[in-house]
Design a protein around this motif. Sequence first.
Motif, PDB file in Angstrom:
ATOM      1  N   PHE A 187       0.838  -1.200   0.000  1.00 56.76           N
ATOM      2  CA  PHE A 187       0.000   0.000   0.000  1.00 56.76           C
ATOM      3  C   PHE A 187       0.874   1.250   0.000  1.00 56.76           C
ATOM      4  N   VAL A 188       1.861   1.287   0.902  1.00 56.53           N
ATOM      5  CA  VAL A 188       2.704   2.481   1.025  1.00 56.53           C
ATOM      6  C   VAL A 188       3.401   2.787  -0.298  1.00 56.53           C
ATOM      7  N   PHE A 189       3.898   1.735  -0.949  1.00 58.66           N
ATOM      8  CA  PHE A 189       4.715   1.999  -2.136  1.00 58.66           C
ATOM      9  C   PHE A 189       3.888   2.170  -3.408  1.00 58.66           C
ATOM     10  N   LEU A 190       2.715   1.514  -3.481  1.00 61.41           N
ATOM     11  CA  LEU A 190       1.960   1.536  -4.733  1.00 61.41           C
ATOM     12  C   LEU A 190       0.784   2.502  -4.737  1.00 61.41           C
ATOM     13  N   SER A 191       0.448   3.083  -3.562  1.00 63.26           N
ATOM     14  CA  SER A 191      -0.769   3.888  -3.507  1.00 63.26           C
ATOM     15  C   SER A 191      -0.566   5.292  -4.048  1.00 63.26           C
ATOM     16  N   GLY A 192       0.693   5.737  -4.142  1.00 60.07           N
ATOM     17  CA  GLY A 192       0.918   7.111  -4.556  1.00 60.07           C
ATOM     18  C   GLY A 192       1.199   8.015  -3.378  1.00 60.07           C
ATOM     19  N   LEU A 193       1.334   7.435  -2.194  1.00 62.90           N
ATOM     20  CA  LEU A 193       1.623   8.228  -1.004  1.00 62.90           C
ATOM     21  C   LEU A 193       3.050   8.784  -1.054  1.00 62.90           C
ATOM     22  N   LEU A 194       3.975   8.026  -1.622  1.00 58.59           N
ATOM     23  CA  LEU A 194       5.383   8.424  -1.612  1.00 58.59           C
ATOM     24  C   LEU A 194       5.839   8.986  -2.950  1.00 58.59           C
ATOM     25  N   ALA A 195       5.140   8.624  -4.014  1.00 54.59           N
ATOM     26  CA  ALA A 195       5.497   9.129  -5.341  1.00 54.59           C
ATOM     27  C   ALA A 195       4.251   9.049  -6.196  1.00 54.59           C
ATOM     28  N   PRO A 196       3.981  10.067  -7.014  1.00 54.01           N
ATOM     29  CA  PRO A 196       2.822   9.966  -7.909  1.00 54.01           C
ATOM     30  C   PRO A 196       3.012   8.795  -8.856  1.00 54.01           C
ATOM     31  N   LEU A 197       1.927   8.143  -9.195  1.00 53.28           N
ATOM     32  CA  LEU A 197       2.040   6.951 -10.045  1.00 53.28           C
ATOM     33  C   LEU A 197       2.640   7.263 -11.409  1.00 53.28           C
ATOM     34  N   THR A 198       2.545   8.542 -11.814  1.00 52.50           N
ATOM     35  CA  THR A 198       3.123   8.901 -13.113  1.00 52.50           C
ATOM     36  C   THR A 198       4.641   8.778 -13.097  1.00 52.50           C
ATOM     37  N   ALA A 199       5.245   8.721 -11.875  1.00 52.47           N
ATOM     38  CA  ALA A 199       6.698   8.605 -11.788  1.00 52.47           C
ATOM     39  C   ALA A 199       7.159   7.173 -11.995  1.00 52.47           C
ATOM     40  N   PHE A 200       6.229   6.218 -11.918  1.00 49.96           N
ATOM     41  CA  PHE A 200       6.602   4.813 -12.020  1.00 49.96           C
ATOM     42  C   PHE A 200       6.940   4.449 -13.454  1.00 49.96           C
ATOM     43  N   PRO A 201       7.830   3.477 -13.633  1.00 55.70           N
ATOM     44  CA  PRO A 201       8.038   2.931 -14.982  1.00 55.70           C
ATOM     45  C   PRO A 201       6.727   2.318 -15.470  1.00 55.70           C
ATOM     46  N   PRO A 202       6.429   2.413 -16.777  1.00 60.39           N
ATOM     47  CA  PRO A 202       5.128   1.971 -17.297  1.00 60.39           C
ATOM     48  C   PRO A 202       4.746   0.564 -16.868  1.00 60.39           C
ATOM     49  N   ALA A 203       5.722  -0.352 -16.827  1.00 64.22           N
ATOM     50  CA  ALA A 203       5.396  -1.743 -16.496  1.00 64.22           C
ATOM     51  C   ALA A 203       4.866  -1.829 -15.060  1.00 64.22           C
ATOM     52  N   VAL A 204       5.544  -1.136 -14.125  1.00 62.86           N
ATOM     53  CA  VAL A 204       5.115  -1.175 -12.724  1.00 62.86           C
ATOM     54  C   VAL A 204       3.744  -0.526 -12.588  1.00 62.86           C
ATOM     55  N   ARG A 205       3.560   0.574 -13.323  1.00 62.48           N
ATOM     56  CA  ARG A 205       2.279   1.273 -13.237  1.00 62.48           C
ATOM     57  C   ARG A 205       1.152   0.366 -13.721  1.00 62.48           C
ATOM     58  N   ALA A 206       1.431  -0.376 -14.811  1.00 60.10           N
ATOM     59  CA  ALA A 206       0.406  -1.260 -15.361  1.00 60.10           C
ATOM     60  C   ALA A 206       0.013  -2.330 -14.339  1.00 60.10           C
ATOM     61  N   VAL A 207       1.015  -2.860 -13.626  1.00 57.89           N
ATOM     62  CA  VAL A 207       0.716  -3.881 -12.618  1.00 57.89           C
ATOM     63  C   VAL A 207      -0.062  -3.246 -11.456  1.00 57.89           C
ATOM     64  N   ALA A 208       0.406  -2.063 -11.015  1.00 56.95           N
ATOM     65  CA  ALA A 208      -0.222  -1.405  -9.867  1.00 56.95           C
ATOM     66  C   ALA A 208      -1.700  -1.136 -10.134  1.00 56.95           C
ATOM     67  N   GLN A 209      -2.011  -0.835 -11.397  1.00 52.94           N
ATOM     68  CA  GLN A 209      -3.384  -0.479 -11.714  1.00 52.94           C
ATOM     69  C   GLN A 209      -4.361  -1.628 -11.499  1.00 52.94           C
ATOM     70  N   TRP A 210      -3.832  -2.863 -11.430  1.00 51.87           N
ATOM     71  CA  TRP A 210      -4.705  -4.009 -11.185  1.00 51.87           C
ATOM     72  C   TRP A 210      -4.845  -4.307  -9.700  1.00 51.87           C
ATOM     73  N   THR A 211      -4.168  -3.547  -8.839  1.00 50.68           N
ATOM     74  CA  THR A 211      -4.329  -3.699  -7.395  1.00 50.68           C
ATOM     75  C   THR A 211      -5.247  -2.579  -6.914  1.00 50.68           C
ATOM     76  N   PRO A 212      -5.825  -2.720  -5.719  1.00 52.30           N
ATOM     77  CA  PRO A 212      -6.698  -1.641  -5.251  1.00 52.30           C
ATOM     78  C   PRO A 212      -5.913  -0.393  -4.808  1.00 52.30           C
ATOM     79  N   PHE A 213      -4.589  -0.509  -4.660  1.00 43.87           N
ATOM     80  CA  PHE A 213      -3.834   0.553  -3.981  1.00 43.87           C
ATOM     81  C   PHE A 213      -3.895   1.925  -4.648  1.00 43.87           C
ATOM     82  N   PRO A 214      -3.729   2.043  -5.981  1.00 47.49           N
ATOM     83  CA  PRO A 214      -3.737   3.396  -6.562  1.00 47.49           C
ATOM     84  C   PRO A 214      -5.061   4.129  -6.374  1.00 47.49           C
ATOM     85  N   TYR A 215      -6.144   3.358  -6.179  1.00 46.35           N
ATOM     86  CA  TYR A 215      -7.453   4.004  -6.023  1.00 46.35           C
ATOM     87  C   TYR A 215      -7.677   4.476  -4.593  1.00 46.35           C
ATOM     88  N   LEU A 216      -6.708   4.176  -3.713  1.00 42.08           N
ATOM     89  CA  LEU A 216      -6.838   4.609  -2.324  1.00 42.08           C
ATOM     90  C   LEU A 216      -6.244   5.998  -2.109  1.00 42.08           C
TER      91      LEU A 216
END
Lengths: 265, 262
Positions: A187-216
């Motif tokens: 949650f801490v690393f994928l939710s966007g609390l520490l870095a906006p999701l736009t900063a993630f490499p596309p592959a990680v962002r694509a995976v994160a989008q299938w978890t509930p974390f970015p929507y939190l």
Amino acid sequence: MRILGLNRRIIRVLLGTQYAHMLEYRAEIALWALSGVLPFIMLSVWSGSEARTGLGLDGVALDRYFLSAFLVRQFSVVWVVYAFEEDALLGRLSPYLLQPLHPLWRYVAAHLGEQLTRLPFAAVIAAVFFVIQPQAFWLPSFGGFLLAWLATWLAFAIAFLFQSLIAALCFWSEKASALERLQFIPFVFLSGLLAPLTAFPPAVRAVAQWTPFPYLIDFPARVLAGQSVDLAAGFGAQLAWVALLLPLVLLLWRAGVRRYSAMGA
Amino acid sequence: MERYGRTLRRFWSTAVAVQLEYQANVLIELLAVAMSLSGSLFLLSLFYGPDQTLGGWSWAQALMVQGLYTVFDGMASTWLRPNLGAIVTHVREGTLDFVLLKPIDSQFWLSLRTLSPAGLPEIGLGLGLLAWGCHQAGVVLSLSGLFTVLVMLLAGGLILYSLWFLIAATSIWFVKTWNATEVLRALLASGRYPLSAYPPALRLLFTVVLPVAFLTTVPAQVLLGEAAAPMLLAGLVLAVLFFAAARAFWLFALRFYTSASS
């Protein structure tokens, strides 16, 4: 009309008592609010970093993103597992289960009461932030504010259901809070609390989008900060997670309570 | 003195024995540490965009800072959290009376009563990361350099302990200070990154008021041969001062401690 034992009078009483209860612990809640400073620490590192230009976020947008992330976090913090564990351990759960009201509603009311108590502290911290960073000041449009409020509320709902699912596992195992700890790390690393999701490499962002974390955090924060977001996709994903988790939670609770009474018998 | 040593041995051997009963916990802890460390490294990698520097620190040098942070985080979960977290419970449940009645110094008892071996892998991983970072950054370790880093780690540990103990001791008045330590933990997370990555105002805060800088950045600078002797000395003096403050505050707080019956 009663939904799992809830009607208008009960709602009023529950919220009123829980709010009064939370007001007793104002100092503690102020400290909780303060312990959410992590987004601000991350903001200060991000604004000094050259990598920021790769994000397409200029200085002010970054300020607004992290302030929004802080606010969203303040109003979507969930601690059901800990409250439930204590109630189950101290035997307070048994009388709750006898009442014609789903025990989860009590926790929902406690969280809402706490959010209300937290509101002034969060506002003070936001005000201090604007005094330090006056150029970042912005007021979302009324429509934008409503959307952000809805997104934050849905984020709270997902977090609440997710943790209730883990809490329900308490009926079977005493390791529930360890599980909660394990889910807190992604949650801490994928939710966007520490870095906006736009900063993630596309592959990680694509995976994160299938978890509930970015929507939190990430999605509601970007709506609040007034960035261009795909509203339909964001709200769609949030609603899908609620629709997935809600029946699971209800089923697991029912099974758990049956097991719990078997234990006492 | 000998009595204290013997007591300590007993304390820790029972703590380890108790923990070994819960082997699943060790596994969960290992998993949590591995996840948390990979997350931190991933996050750190985000800062290393095209120009490969964060506040003037190269990737390998920043790894040393991360390694030191991990060591201190492991120290907190092995030693500080289980012991100092219990102070709040002692005050709340009235069992502090029993501690004060024991023929042993109460601060000693409260600070070293138990040990959570589940946090040890984190210390090991942190040291490993530190060594790897050193290797990558081309640090040549001399015996004297190793010794100074060891001293800096001890000083950092003492500072961390004193800060934590100071806050835990306020529970004598406030009863519930669990959240105050959460605030401390959130602020300590700033030690993950080299001090120069922060704006000047925060740098001052993290050096003077909340000396996070002396936990991670300064020891890393010592290893890199960048920190001068005055900085080292400042770290040591600060550690002694903070410890003395924690000690004095505890004795002061105890004068205000009245158990429920008195």
